[in-house]
Scaffold this active site. Structure first.
Site, PDB file in Angstrom:
ATOM      1  N   HIS A  44       0.816  -1.209   0.000  1.00 51.88           N
ATOM      2  CA  HIS A  44       0.000   0.000   0.000  1.00 51.88           C
ATOM      3  C   HIS A  44       0.856   1.267   0.000  1.00 51.88           C
ATOM      4  CE1 HIS A  44      -3.729  -2.285   1.672  1.00 51.88           C
ATOM      5  NE2 HIS A  44      -3.590  -2.404   0.376  1.00 51.88           N
ATOM      6  N   HIS A  71      -4.619  -5.538 -10.695  1.00 54.88           N
ATOM      7  CA  HIS A  71      -3.272  -5.131 -10.318  1.00 54.88           C
ATOM      8  C   HIS A  71      -2.275  -5.356 -11.443  1.00 54.88           C
ATOM      9  CE1 HIS A  71      -3.989  -4.264  -6.076  1.00 54.88           C
ATOM     10  NE2 HIS A  71      -4.696  -5.370  -5.979  1.00 54.88           N
TER      11      HIS A  71
END
Length: 420
Positions: free
Chosen positions: A259, A389
């Site tokens: 993150h 992703h």
């Protein structure tokens, strides 16, 4: 696939993101992913989760983030000129409205089984991805996407936004009664992603302003106090909750280096959209990304540890595909910013690892997790869980700048991946 690790690039010193061979290989890899995941379309509605060979897995709960990520990803495909992507976007939007949308209480439920809600919680995380899907669909030219964006924004603004904190609350029951007092970094980070995309799609200042307020909390208040790491979990007053441990994938204890890569990239996107004002945003983005590289890269096997405990010690050493993809995006952004040699070296190292261990060169898509010997395993995930992703890792480096990737995808030459 073509070899993305071209010796000629290393010899000439050309940046990979500008090298014609690398760019063509990235677009080729994205196409292979879009081809593979097209098989997840269920003609009766929604999307199936696929096994390694691309066959639907039975009995899967259909979660809102999977549907919305497919919409977002194939909107990117449509903008990049991929055939039949428009139909997949429409398919996902239709299912989102017919199955996840709550006609009684408003908002969108998390999980659907068959034709009925099976997990009727209403999560900010899921609503952020609805906003992202709608914004990307607008950019791709879908006629009804702006109405969806308006609807989900009203829900986010009225039900989740906490004006006193400048952040989004996390979760409610279906009827908007309180579910918990939990507050989380993950939902807010993906809200930044969605808000910036919504701003790019519509030009509405509120989206950029809200993204900035969330970034201010995590980048200017939390990260410096935490050694440039980002704790995941908070209480109702937005104090770090170091004892919290929830879902091992969505809410593991501690901090998640993947993150930090993502938030660093989003900080640069926000800064760019604001006209690159004076300040320390570029340095802070670099601090976040470099700290995560230092803390979590496995120097013996490659890949990144999933979570960290206090002081940056490794807590969960398991290595998944998505932190590698987010690190690729973060390093590509840093290369575009000022192209330091160490950034280029990391960008090449990450693609080398992905090429060797994560990309499925036979079937397409990426393997989601590796064991200690870099062999594919299925401990946390069944099959290949999504395209979101990995396809962004292939597409985002092809854009010229730090923001407005959609405009650059529309300029890609479909054969060479050069910008026209």
């Amino acid at each position: 696939m073509p070899d993305i690790l071209t010796d000629s690039t290393a010899e000439t010193g050309t940046l990979w993101i500008t090298d014609p061979g690398h760019r063509a290989a990235l677009l080729y890899e994205a196409r292979r992913q879009f081809d593979f995941f097209a098989a997840s379309v269920d003609p009766k509605g929604g999307f199936d989760t696929l096994d390694f060979d691309g066959k639907p897995l039975p009995g899967q709960l259909r979660e809102i983030h999977t549907v919305t990520r497919m919409v977002h990803s194939y909107a990117l495909a449509q903008m990049a000129g991929i055939e039949d992507a428009e139909q997949i976007v429409d398919h996902g939007l239709s299912y989102l409205l017919s199955h996840h949308r709550d006609p009684v209480h408003g908002g969108f439920v998390w999980g659907v089984q068959g034709d009925a809600p099976a997990d009727d919680r209403k999560l900010a995380y899921g609503h952020a991805f609805v906003l992202l899907a709608a914004a990307s669909a607008i950019q791709a030219g879908h006629a009804h996407a702006e109405a969806l964006l308006d609807e989900v924004w009203q829900v986010l603004d009225e039900q989740y936004w906490e004006e006193d904190h400048g952040l989004f609350a996390d979760e409610w029951n279906r009827d908007w009664t309180p579910f918990s007092t939990y507050r989380g970094m993950n939902a807010n980070m993906h809200s930044i992603e969605a808000l910036l995309t919504a701003y790019e799609a519509t030009g509405r200042a509120v989206f950029l302003e809200r993204a900035g307020r969330i970034l201010d909390f995590f980048v200017n208040r939390i990260a410096p106090a935490e050694g440039w790491r980002l704790p995941e979990h908070y209480d109702a007053n937005w104090q770090v909750d170091r004892a919290y441990s929830g879902n091992p994938m969505f809410r593991p204890a501690g901090s998640t280096p993947g993150h930090s890569f993502e938030l660093g990239r989003l900080l640069l996107q926000y800064w760019d959209l604001r006209g690159r004002p004076e300040g320390d945003a570029p340095q802070n983005a670099r601090r976040l990304i470099e700290q995560a590289l230092t803390d979590s890269w496995n120097t013996e096997r490659g890949g990144f540890a999933y979570t960290l405990g206090d002081g940056g010690t490794v807590a969960i050493a398991d290595r998944y595909w998505w932190p590698v993809t987010e690190a690729i995006g973060g390093m590509a952004a840093l290369v575009k910013l000022d192209a330091r040699p160490e950034d280029e070296a990391w960008y090449r190292r990450l693609w080398g690892f992905a090429h060797a261990h994560l990309i499925d060169h036979d079937c397409g898509g990426w393997f989601p997790e590796l064991d200690a010997n870099n062999k594919t395993v299925s401990n946390q995930f069944m099959g290949k869980p999504d395209i979101y992703h990995s396809v962004q890792a292939a597409l985002f480096p092809l854009a010229a700048g730090l923001s407005r990737n959609a405009a650059d995808l529309k300029r890609l030459d479909p054969q060479t991946a050069a910008l026209r």
